[in-house]
Design an enzyme around this catalytic site. Structure first.
Site, mmCIF file in Angstrom:
data_model
loop_
_atom_site.group_PDB
_atom_site.id
_atom_site.type_symbol
_atom_site.label_atom_id
_atom_site.label_comp_id
_atom_site.label_asym_id
_atom_site.label_seq_id
_atom_site.Cartn_x
_atom_site.Cartn_y
_atom_site.Cartn_z
ATOM 1 N N HIS A 80 1.543 -1.238 -0.140
ATOM 2 C CA HIS A 80 0.470 -0.127 0.438
ATOM 3 C C HIS A 80 1.244 1.547 -0.382
ATOM 4 C CE1 HIS A 80 -3.863 -2.590 2.055
ATOM 5 N NE2 HIS A 80 -2.699 -2.528 1.097
ATOM 6 N N HIS A 237 -9.462 -1.970 -4.914
ATOM 7 C CA HIS A 237 -8.205 -2.515 -4.221
ATOM 8 C C HIS A 237 -7.038 -3.323 -4.819
ATOM 9 C CE1 HIS A 237 -5.433 -2.383 -0.215
ATOM 10 N NE2 HIS A 237 -6.398 -4.210 -0.525
ATOM 11 N N ASP A 241 -3.254 -2.667 -4.903
ATOM 12 C CA ASP A 241 -1.964 -3.907 -4.855
ATOM 13 C C ASP A 241 -1.553 -3.432 -5.949
ATOM 14 O OD1 ASP A 241 -2.782 -4.579 -1.729
ATOM 15 O OD2 ASP A 241 -4.313 -6.161 -2.618
ATOM 16 N N HIS A 264 -0.899 -11.259 -4.910
ATOM 17 C CA HIS A 264 0.499 -11.123 -4.866
ATOM 18 C C HIS A 264 1.678 -11.419 -5.220
ATOM 19 C CE1 HIS A 264 -0.352 -7.718 -2.358
ATOM 20 N NE2 HIS A 264 -1.100 -8.204 -1.450
#
Length: 272
Positions: A80, A237, A241, A264
């Protein structure tokens, strides 16, 4: 402000918050750095402070967050903050933390954007370096995909698909500008499912997680009293990321990131 010159901060600025997974109270300090330094994290709580460059070759773990490490010294949940730095065009910054992860704050990048704005942005003499995508680069795994396509600017198109009545399938496209990032992306918070949060806490994770720093969903309801910040906050969001993860290339990208159900781990595979 010249978009082709490198940027750093004008002054130091700090905040304190809890680590999402450790639950520890952590102080974060952002400070200026010389041209071509990049983003460098510094663990200041150790007898001898350890510097860890925010680049993909230092990524040590992508479970539930992006963690970088040098030896056995780690800094977790950096995505973030990295998204905020990238979103505000910051190329060089010294990031000091006195604990094992970046504080989660409200679960979005907005508090970090506010910190950067408070510190002020300094345009440096050196020019930015860009990674220009010349041909498609694709990684895929278990029905998930992330790819870079040639494009005249940095864009992100993200699709999520959850078997959940409140989330379901969402898609959002962002043609990057710092103004658009600030208005449409940076306030989107991380999210989780209530049943998973309870399981993670039993495993010793998400110790600092709460409705103050995440959107939490049970089988039928959003548990946060104030609801969502955007109707499609979940997919926004995921874009946040991905901006943070892609920034670990170490320079801005000129290309189109297209992701389907990525996270991720897949983002990291794409940039390596």
């Amino acid at each position: 402000m010249n978009q082709l010159n490198q940027r750093t901060l004008q002054s130091k600025v700090s905040c304190t918050g809890v680590g999402l997974h450790s639950g520890a109270k952590i102080t974060l300090t952002l400070g200026p750095a010389a041209p071509n330094t990049g983003i460098v994290f510094v663990r200041t709580d150790l007898e001898h402070p350890v510097e860890i460059p925010a680049r993909h070759e230092f990524v040590a773990d992508t479970t539930l967050a992006t963690t970088i490490a040098r030896g056995n010294v780690r800094v977790g949940t950096i995505e973030h903050l990295m998204a905020a730095l990238a979103g505000m065009g910051i190329d060089n910054c010294r990031v000091e933390v006195d604990g094992p992860e970046v504080p989660i704050m409200d679960g979005s990048a907005a508090p970090f954007v506010y910190l950067i704005q408070s510190a002020g942005i300094e345009v440096q003499r050196a020019f930015k370096r860009f990674l220009v995508i010349r041909k498609p680069v694709v990684v895929a795994e278990d029905g998930k995909e992330a790819k870079f396509l040639p494009a005249p600017q940095f864009s992100v198109t993200f699709t999520i698909d959850f078997d959940h009545p409140l989330i379901d399938r969402q898609q959002f496209r962002m043609d990057f500008s710092d103004r658009f990032f600030h208005r449409e992306i940076c306030r989107a918070r991380t999210f989780g499912f209530y049943r998973e949060v309870e399981m993670l806490k039993k495993m010793g994770l998400a110790r600092g997680g709460s409705l103050e720093n995440a959107v939490v969903v049970d089988d039928f309801h959003i548990l946060n009293p104030d609801g969502l910040r955007y109707p499609d906050e979940f997919v926004r969001h995921k874009i946040l990321d991905s901006i943070g993860d892609v920034s670990l290339i170490g320079m801005p990208v000129i290309g189109h990131l297209v992701a389907h159900k990525s996270g991720h781990m897949l983002n990291h595979k794409l940039v390596t």
